[in-house]
Design a protein around this motif. Structure first.
Motif, mmCIF file in Angstrom:
data_model
loop_
_atom_site.group_PDB
_atom_site.id
_atom_site.type_symbol
_atom_site.label_atom_id
_atom_site.label_comp_id
_atom_site.label_asym_id
_atom_site.label_seq_id
_atom_site.Cartn_x
_atom_site.Cartn_y
_atom_site.Cartn_z
ATOM 1 N N GLN A 72 -3.138 0.775 10.881
ATOM 2 C CA GLN A 72 -2.282 0.897 9.713
ATOM 3 C C GLN A 72 -0.876 1.220 10.193
ATOM 4 O O GLN A 72 -0.667 2.200 10.895
ATOM 5 N N LYS A 73 0.088 0.441 9.806
ATOM 6 C CA LYS A 73 1.476 0.749 10.122
ATOM 7 C C LYS A 73 2.117 1.320 8.869
ATOM 8 O O LYS A 73 2.345 0.594 7.902
ATOM 9 N N VAL A 74 2.366 2.607 8.890
ATOM 10 C CA VAL A 74 2.904 3.294 7.721
ATOM 11 C C VAL A 74 4.340 3.705 7.993
ATOM 12 O O VAL A 74 4.623 4.347 9.011
ATOM 13 N N TYR A 92 -3.483 8.215 6.260
ATOM 14 C CA TYR A 92 -3.629 9.014 7.466
ATOM 15 C C TYR A 92 -4.129 10.407 7.148
ATOM 16 O O TYR A 92 -3.863 10.944 6.078
ATOM 17 N N TYR A 113 3.422 10.604 15.896
ATOM 18 C CA TYR A 113 4.694 10.520 15.195
ATOM 19 C C TYR A 113 5.598 11.653 15.661
ATOM 20 O O TYR A 113 5.119 12.717 16.051
ATOM 21 N N PHE A 132 -3.372 0.993 -3.951
ATOM 22 C CA PHE A 132 -3.531 -0.308 -3.310
ATOM 23 C C PHE A 132 -3.554 -1.428 -4.329
ATOM 24 O O PHE A 132 -2.998 -2.488 -4.114
ATOM 25 N N LYS A 178 -2.757 7.727 -3.238
ATOM 26 C CA LYS A 178 -2.485 6.413 -2.658
ATOM 27 C C LYS A 178 -2.742 5.334 -3.691
ATOM 28 O O LYS A 178 -3.555 5.501 -4.606
ATOM 29 N N LEU A 217 -2.211 14.131 2.426
ATOM 30 C CA LEU A 217 -2.170 13.012 1.508
ATOM 31 C C LEU A 217 -2.396 13.496 0.083
ATOM 32 O O LEU A 217 -3.398 14.141 -0.217
ATOM 33 N N PHE A 268 -0.907 -3.565 7.203
ATOM 34 C CA PHE A 268 -2.077 -3.583 8.068
ATOM 35 C C PHE A 268 -2.049 -4.869 8.882
ATOM 36 O O PHE A 268 -2.765 -5.826 8.583
ATOM 37 N N TYR A 314 2.771 11.940 0.445
ATOM 38 C CA TYR A 314 2.290 13.046 1.257
ATOM 39 C C TYR A 314 3.129 14.272 0.948
ATOM 40 O O TYR A 314 4.304 14.166 0.578
ATOM 41 N N TYR A 317 -2.583 7.981 16.142
ATOM 42 C CA TYR A 317 -1.135 7.787 16.063
ATOM 43 C C TYR A 317 -0.416 9.050 16.538
ATOM 44 O O TYR A 317 -0.876 10.168 16.301
ATOM 45 N N PHE A 338 1.825 5.452 -0.613
ATOM 46 C CA PHE A 338 1.272 6.790 -0.439
ATOM 47 C C PHE A 338 2.333 7.837 -0.787
ATOM 48 O O PHE A 338 3.531 7.598 -0.650
ATOM 49 N N TYR A 373 0.883 -1.153 0.000
ATOM 50 C CA TYR A 373 0.000 0.000 0.000
ATOM 51 C C TYR A 373 0.925 1.209 0.000
ATOM 52 O O TYR A 373 1.732 1.365 0.912
ATOM 53 N N PHE A 421 7.527 5.851 6.585
ATOM 54 C CA PHE A 421 7.791 6.989 5.713
ATOM 55 C C PHE A 421 9.246 7.021 5.273
ATOM 56 O O PHE A 421 10.151 6.616 6.016
ATOM 57 N N LEU A 439 9.719 10.463 9.503
ATOM 58 C CA LEU A 439 8.771 10.387 10.605
ATOM 59 C C LEU A 439 8.924 9.058 11.329
ATOM 60 O O LEU A 439 8.995 8.004 10.701
#
Lengths: 115, 112
Positions: free
Chosen positions: A101-103, B101, B36, A51, A49, A46, A96, A36, B34, A34, A32, A105, B44
């Motif tokens: 959601q574990k994003v 997010y 950060y 998927f 995105k 955002l 996920f 930003y 969350y 993204f 997934y 960066f 981040l």
């Protein structure tokens, strides 16, 4: 573990020129992805995105990104840059694991736009 | 529509003092929340996340803690700040059925 690499720390383009920001990811499954954007002293917004489905995704502010699985890339593009696009751009990959959601960066690319 | 509020925008605190940053979300129920931290040139770093009231998970050991006393309220705290706690703190939320997010406007914390 998932990771994101943005190889360009800083990029300068002329207003009206095209833009491509690079992003490479590492993830064991279908990612997934993204993009930003962050203006100085502000939170992140955002842009777009991905998927699944069409590998070319359209976002806000005239940006688009293309997912290339063979290259593990998700580069951001804009045909004609405006001065207001000057900001920092973050690519991110999400997982996920359950319930959230574990994003992760990337370290960001600062875009400077010159007249 | 959903909005996220984060305050204060800027904070200067002496070493050893306590910290409390607050984040609230409006217009949604049971958001994932969350915290950060953003350091210059380092991207981040996820500090804490919460999937429900009283449910807090920490990603990295540190001098900070988080709490979620209400469904749409997320608080970042410290009993005694360290110089290394300086940074830009961002709160974010996500819905369980929508990926990506939404971030707050951030708090610039300087520990002196």
């Amino acid at each position: 573990a998932q990771s994101v690499t943005q190889p360009d720390i800083h990029i300068t383009v002329s207003e009206g020129a095209s833009l491509e920001l690079r992003c490479n990811y590492s993830y064991g499954a279908t990612p997934y992805l993204f993009w930003y954007v962050q203006s100085p002293g502000q939170g992140l917004q955002l842009l777009l995105k991905y998927f699944s489905g069409d590998t070319l995704v359209q976002g806000i502010k005239g940006f688009e990104a293309e997912f290339k699985r063979s290259q593990s890339s998700f580069n951001l593009r804009k045909p004609s840059v405006h001065w207001s696009d000057a900001a920092e751009y973050f690519c991110a990959v999400g997982a996920f694991p359950g319930g959230y959601q574990k994003v992760t960066f990337g370290t960001g690319t600062k875009l400077q736009v010159i007249p | 529509s959903q909005t996220i509020h984060q305050w204060p925008a800027t904070l200067v605190q002496p070493v050893g003092s306590p910290l409390s940053l607050e984040c609230t979300v409006e217009g949604t129920s049971n958001p994932n929340l969350y915290w950060y931290r953003q350091a210059a040139g380092r991207g981040l770093q996820l500090l804490f996340y919460s999937v429900g009231i009283g449910q807090i998970s920490s990603e990295v050991p540190q001098n900070l803690s988080a709490s979620r006393p209400q469904d749409r309220q997320f608080i970042l705290s410290s009993k005694k700040l360290l110089l290394s706690d300086s940074g830009f703190y961002l709160c974010a939320w996500s819905a369980s059925d929508n990926y990506g997010y939404t971030f707050g406007s951030g708090t610039r914390l300087t520990v002196v």
